[in-house]
Design an enzyme around this catalytic site. Sequence first.
Site, PDB file in Angstrom:
ATOM      1  CE  LYS A 196      -3.621   2.128   2.595  1.00  0.00           C
ATOM      2  NZ  LYS A 196      -4.546   2.303   3.679  1.00  0.00           N
ATOM      3  CE  LYS A 249      -6.310   1.901  -0.769  1.00  0.00           C
ATOM      4  NZ  LYS A 249      -6.900   1.995   0.639  1.00  0.00           N
TER       5      LYS A 249
END
Length: 326
Positions: A196, A249
């Site tokens: 992320k 992400k």
Amino acid sequence: MSFPQTRLRRLRMNPIIRNMVTETTLNVSDLIMPLFVCPGENVKNPINSMPGNYQMSVDLLVEECKDLLENGVKAVLLFGIPDHKDETGLVACEHNGIVQQAIRALRARFGKDILIIVDVCNCEYTTHGHCGTVVNGEVDNDLTLETLAMQSLSLAKAGADVIAPSDMMDGRIQRIRKELDDNGFFNTPIISYAAKFASAFYGPFREAAESAPKFGDRKSYQMNPANSNEAMREIALDIEEGADMIMVKPAMSYMDIIYRAKTTFNIPVVAYNVSGEFSMVKAAGANGWIDEERIMLEVVTSIKRAGADLVITYFAKDIAKILNRK
């Protein structure tokens, strides 16, 4: 062989044969819809920067999931907007927390016909907006692990199918896995937000989840967008700690990470087509600058082509409707 013997256009001349040789197929079962649940009844607050998305009270969230299921989208990712916050995020661990209420309502209405994935983090629940417990101006990694473990257990007890920690603390997967296993939830899988990145693409989400940090930024725990080798290390560690699936992400600007993750690790890969990626397409479509329907399909197909097995996307219901009419 070379031209004219080899003519690759031969397999493009007819729509039937084009479909037959399609290498990447997008299915409704590949899609996960993110949803935001808030307190109250009959509440449907529009998220201005994410057209068509809302903060919904539990009753309307249930109706939204009914619509999703009717269109074939069987998996949702829940985010909570609580009615109060605290310094450490313990609000997220409460038996009657907003997400816990939503899980119970969905389970009572749909049983096991819906897959309930829950985001585990503290940013929506802390007064300061950071993803963990702040000590002397910094997020304390190990103290945060304890809150994340308690939150995960509370959500599992409420009936969540999948735990998805998004905080990016070191060691969180191992700590959550131990907490779940010690309490009998050894069959509850974990999707780790393993790679992320500290991305500007999250802007609209922070409006939706009311989770913007009140000071500083999240660069001390979310990843440097310039680093791909580090992403592989993060993924490897999370797999070693017990992650059942890993997530990248954002998606669109990180397709190289998706590809490397899929080719390096023998594990299902999830990609999150995040709020900023969604909002850019919606804004350009609203202005008539692009064909919104074709672009959304192209974006999500390309994420799958890069190696994602599943895609979390705010386009999920719209894409499902398109696929269902084909």
